[in-house]
Design an enzyme around this catalytic site. Structure first.
Site, short mmCIF file in Angstrom:
data_model
loop_
_atom_site.label_atom_id
_atom_site.label_comp_id
_atom_site.label_asym_id
_atom_site.label_seq_id
_atom_site.Cartn_x
_atom_site.Cartn_y
_atom_site.Cartn_z
CB CYS A 1 4.63 1.76 0.90
SG CYS A 1 5.61 3.12 2.39
CB CYS B 1 -0.96 6.74 1.90
SG CYS B 1 -0.45 6.34 3.12
CB CYS C 1 5.75 5.76 4.97
SG CYS C 1 5.48 5.99 3.04
CG ASP D 1 -1.24 2.59 3.28
OD1 ASP D 1 -1.80 1.82 2.12
OD2 ASP D 1 0.11 2.34 2.04
FE1 FES Z 1 1.10 4.96 2.86
FE2 FES Z 1 3.75 4.78 1.99
S1 FES Z 1 2.43 5.29 1.42
S2 FES Z 1 2.55 4.42 3.61
#
Ligand code: FES
Length: 159
Positions: free
Chosen positions: A61, A35, A105, A37
């Site tokens: 998230c 993702c 995640c 992140d």
């Molecule tokens: Fe990226 Fe959860 S969607 S860490």
């Protein structure tokens, strides 16, 4: 729709161990290939190789926040080699489960911790069986990583 159980919601809404340790013994940053992140983990480790403190910051998230909150709780008080065995599966288990699409995640938390331990091992001349052959997978955009973790950009939730 109850996407998250109460434990996950509690760690998401009231996360433990948020922040950054000054002069950490180990620091790891990991960007999720799934993702994009980011997660940063900092550790304090004492002379007996016990993790005395762990903190995290994330752009991730809600599941990433809950996973990191739980994972940093779990590794505090552990010996470094024990912390290396904290897999994302164990984090998810402690959380009482995550939705399948949110499992990555928890991987973010596992890898950021592993990267922080790798940094600790490198800077303190330690070797661990759990790190043999480990190649830290960090943010490819190294230059932006510090800047990327400015306080004001750290809202609880970005998605
Ligand atoms: Fe990226 Fe959860 S969607 S860490």
């Amino acid at each position: 729709m109850a996407l998250y159980n109460d434990t996950v919601m509690d760690h998401f809404l009231n996360p433990h161990n948020v922040g950054e340790i000054e002069n950490p013994d180990g620091k790891g940053i990991y960007g999720s290939p799934v993702c994009g992140d980011m997660m940063m983990v900092t550790l304090s480790v004492d002379e007996n190789e016990v993790i005395t403190d762990a903190k995290f910051k994330t752009y991730g998230c809600g599941s990433a926040i809950a996973s990191s909150s739980m994972a940093t709780d779990m590794i505090k008080g552990m010996k470094v080699e024990e912390a290396l065995e904290v897999s994302n599966e164990k984090i998810v288990e402690e959380l009482g489960g995550l939705p399948a699409i949110k499992i990555h995640c928890s991987v973010l938390a596992e890898h950021a911790i592993k990267n922080a331990i790798y940094d600790y091992a490198q800077t303190h001349g330690k070797t661990y069986a759990g790190l043999e052959g480990y190649v830290p997978n960090t943010d490819p955009d190294e230059d932006d990583e510090e800047e990327g973790f400015e306080e004001e950009q750290f809202s609880d939730e970005k998605k």
